[in-house]
Design a protein around this motif. Sequence first.
Motif, PDB file in Angstrom:
ATOM      1  N   ASP A   1      -8.612 -30.311 -20.315  1.00  8.31           N
ATOM      2  CA  ASP A   1      -8.368 -30.997 -19.038  1.00  8.31           C
ATOM      3  C   ASP A   1      -6.938 -31.532 -19.005  1.00  8.31           C
ATOM      4  O   ASP A   1      -6.647 -32.630 -19.458  1.00  8.31           O
ATOM      5  N   HIS A   2      -6.046 -30.717 -18.424  1.00  6.92           N
ATOM      6  CA  HIS A   2      -4.652 -31.131 -18.266  1.00  6.92           C
ATOM      7  C   HIS A   2      -4.341 -31.550 -16.831  1.00  6.92           C
ATOM      8  O   HIS A   2      -3.181 -31.687 -16.455  1.00  6.92           O
ATOM      9  N   GLU A   3      -5.391 -31.748 -16.006  1.00  9.05           N
ATOM     10  CA  GLU A   3      -5.155 -32.175 -14.636  1.00  9.05           C
ATOM     11  C   GLU A   3      -4.635 -33.616 -14.616  1.00  9.05           C
ATOM     12  O   GLU A   3      -5.092 -34.460 -15.401  1.00  9.05           O
TER      13      GLU A   3
ATOM     14  N   CYS B   1     -13.373 -29.268 -24.955  1.00 14.43           N
ATOM     15  CA  CYS B   1     -12.226 -28.782 -25.713  1.00 14.43           C
ATOM     16  C   CYS B   1     -10.984 -29.611 -25.379  1.00 14.43           C
ATOM     17  O   CYS B   1     -10.772 -30.009 -24.236  1.00 14.43           O
ATOM     18  N   SER B   2     -10.180 -29.861 -26.400  1.00 18.15           N
ATOM     19  CA  SER B   2      -8.928 -30.581 -26.221  1.00 18.15           C
ATOM     20  C   SER B   2      -7.881 -29.948 -27.134  1.00 18.15           C
ATOM     21  O   SER B   2      -8.053 -28.828 -27.609  1.00 18.15           O
ATOM     22  N   VAL B   3      -6.789 -30.672 -27.366  1.00 16.23           N
ATOM     23  CA  VAL B   3      -5.697 -30.154 -28.192  1.00 16.23           C
ATOM     24  C   VAL B   3      -5.386 -31.128 -29.320  1.00 16.23           C
ATOM     25  O   VAL B   3      -5.668 -32.329 -29.236  1.00 16.23           O
ATOM     26  N   LEU B   4      -4.780 -30.611 -30.367  1.00 16.24           N
ATOM     27  CA  LEU B   4      -4.340 -31.462 -31.468  1.00 16.24           C
ATOM     28  C   LEU B   4      -3.102 -32.251 -31.057  1.00 16.24           C
ATOM     29  O   LEU B   4      -2.331 -31.828 -30.207  1.00 16.24           O
ATOM     30  N   GLY B   5      -2.940 -33.428 -31.660  1.00 14.74           N
ATOM     31  CA  GLY B   5      -1.740 -34.218 -31.447  1.00 14.74           C
ATOM     32  C   GLY B   5      -1.855 -35.338 -30.448  1.00 14.74           C
ATOM     33  O   GLY B   5      -0.889 -36.068 -30.225  1.00 14.74           O
ATOM     34  N   ILE B   6      -3.025 -35.535 -29.852  1.00 16.18           N
ATOM     35  CA  ILE B   6      -3.129 -36.551 -28.793  1.00 16.18           C
ATOM     36  C   ILE B   6      -3.091 -37.968 -29.353  1.00 16.18           C
ATOM     37  O   ILE B   6      -2.886 -38.925 -28.612  1.00 16.18           O
ATOM     38  N   TYR B   7      -3.287 -38.110 -30.671  1.00 14.93           N
ATOM     39  CA  TYR B   7      -3.226 -39.424 -31.304  1.00 14.93           C
ATOM     40  C   TYR B   7      -2.127 -39.508 -32.367  1.00 14.93           C
ATOM     41  O   TYR B   7      -2.232 -40.297 -33.305  1.00 14.93           O
ATOM     42  N   ASN B   8      -1.112 -38.668 -32.214  1.00 13.94           N
ATOM     43  CA  ASN B   8      -0.028 -38.623 -33.213  1.00 13.94           C
ATOM     44  C   ASN B   8      -0.586 -38.401 -34.616  1.00 13.94           C
ATOM     45  O   ASN B   8      -0.054 -38.921 -35.603  1.00 13.94           O
ATOM     46  N   GLU B   9      -1.635 -37.625 -34.691  1.00 14.82           N
ATOM     47  CA  GLU B   9      -2.338 -37.420 -35.962  1.00 14.82           C
ATOM     48  C   GLU B   9      -1.840 -36.197 -36.728  1.00 14.82           C
ATOM     49  O   GLU B   9      -2.313 -35.916 -37.832  1.00 14.82           O
TER      50      GLU B   9
ATOM     51  N   GLN C   1      -5.093 -36.102 -12.683  1.00 14.05           N
ATOM     52  CA  GLN C   1      -6.123 -37.116 -12.450  1.00 14.05           C
ATOM     53  C   GLN C   1      -7.372 -36.905 -13.305  1.00 14.05           C
ATOM     54  O   GLN C   1      -8.359 -37.617 -13.136  1.00 14.05           O
ATOM     55  N   ASN C   2      -7.336 -35.923 -14.192  1.00  9.55           N
ATOM     56  CA  ASN C   2      -8.486 -35.615 -15.051  1.00  9.55           C
ATOM     57  C   ASN C   2      -9.764 -35.371 -14.259  1.00  9.55           C
ATOM     58  O   ASN C   2     -10.862 -35.791 -14.644  1.00  9.55           O
ATOM     59  N   ASN C   3      -9.624 -34.646 -13.147  1.00 13.00           N
ATOM     60  CA  ASN C   3     -10.796 -34.393 -12.309  1.00 13.00           C
ATOM     61  C   ASN C   3     -11.841 -33.525 -12.997  1.00 13.00           C
ATOM     62  O   ASN C   3     -13.036 -33.650 -12.700  1.00 13.00           O
ATOM     63  N   ILE C   4     -11.407 -32.656 -13.912  1.00 12.92           N
ATOM     64  CA  ILE C   4     -12.377 -31.822 -14.628  1.00 12.92           C
ATOM     65  C   ILE C   4     -13.359 -32.708 -15.389  1.00 12.92           C
ATOM     66  O   ILE C   4     -14.582 -32.603 -15.230  1.00 12.92           O
TER      67      ILE C   4
END
Length: 216
Positions: A79-81, A105-113, A83-86
């Motif tokens: 969900d890259h929208e 599903c998401s992506v790596l790196g969203i928490y500087n991890e 407004q996160n409408n998805i």
Amino acid sequence: MTNVIIFAANGQISRLVEDYLLTNDPDVNLTLFLRNSQRLAELARANDRVTLADGSLDDAQAVSDAMKGQDIAFIGVVDHEVQNNITKNVIAGAKAKGVKRIIECSVLGIYNEVPDEFGRWNAEMIGDAGLRTARNADKLLEESGIDYTTLRLPWLNDHDDLNYKVTHKDEEYVGVSGSRKSMADVVKIVENPDYLKNDSVGIADPATQGSDRPVY
């Protein structure tokens, strides 16, 4: 029987998840939600446990209607929208129709991890906006009151293997890449809904740890 709806059902990860569930779990019925259901007409004709649903994830009513009678929702797209409408539409539909579990599903790196040079490169490639919207989607799920799992996926390859390590929200991400087949394997969540419940997890092949670019 467990009823599972898969959103963005014609995506690469979704197709592997569908194959995994149809092959390994005879007690699962699938509803496949996508913009043009004819793309999966052959799969539906070949399997009486598959139902097709036309619709867009941007259409809140269509999403809600499709979730009637479902037990688990799998969102096979990040969900890259803005407004996160998805994510909002799936959460609203789940609450309206009594769906008890969401996997997104998401992506790596969203928490500087993601450490080291690869973490820097990954953040540059995805961009601030992409990381922010994916992180917001994870937060929406966490605050929804619905049991959820966010799958923070790595850069994917088509290796024919099942090699992956799961890390949790407050842990350093291990690996930079992983096979699509491995990502689909994690959906054994369907067979054990308590597995990875209420967690945002990283998944990657630990053998790729230390690489400064994706391993294809």
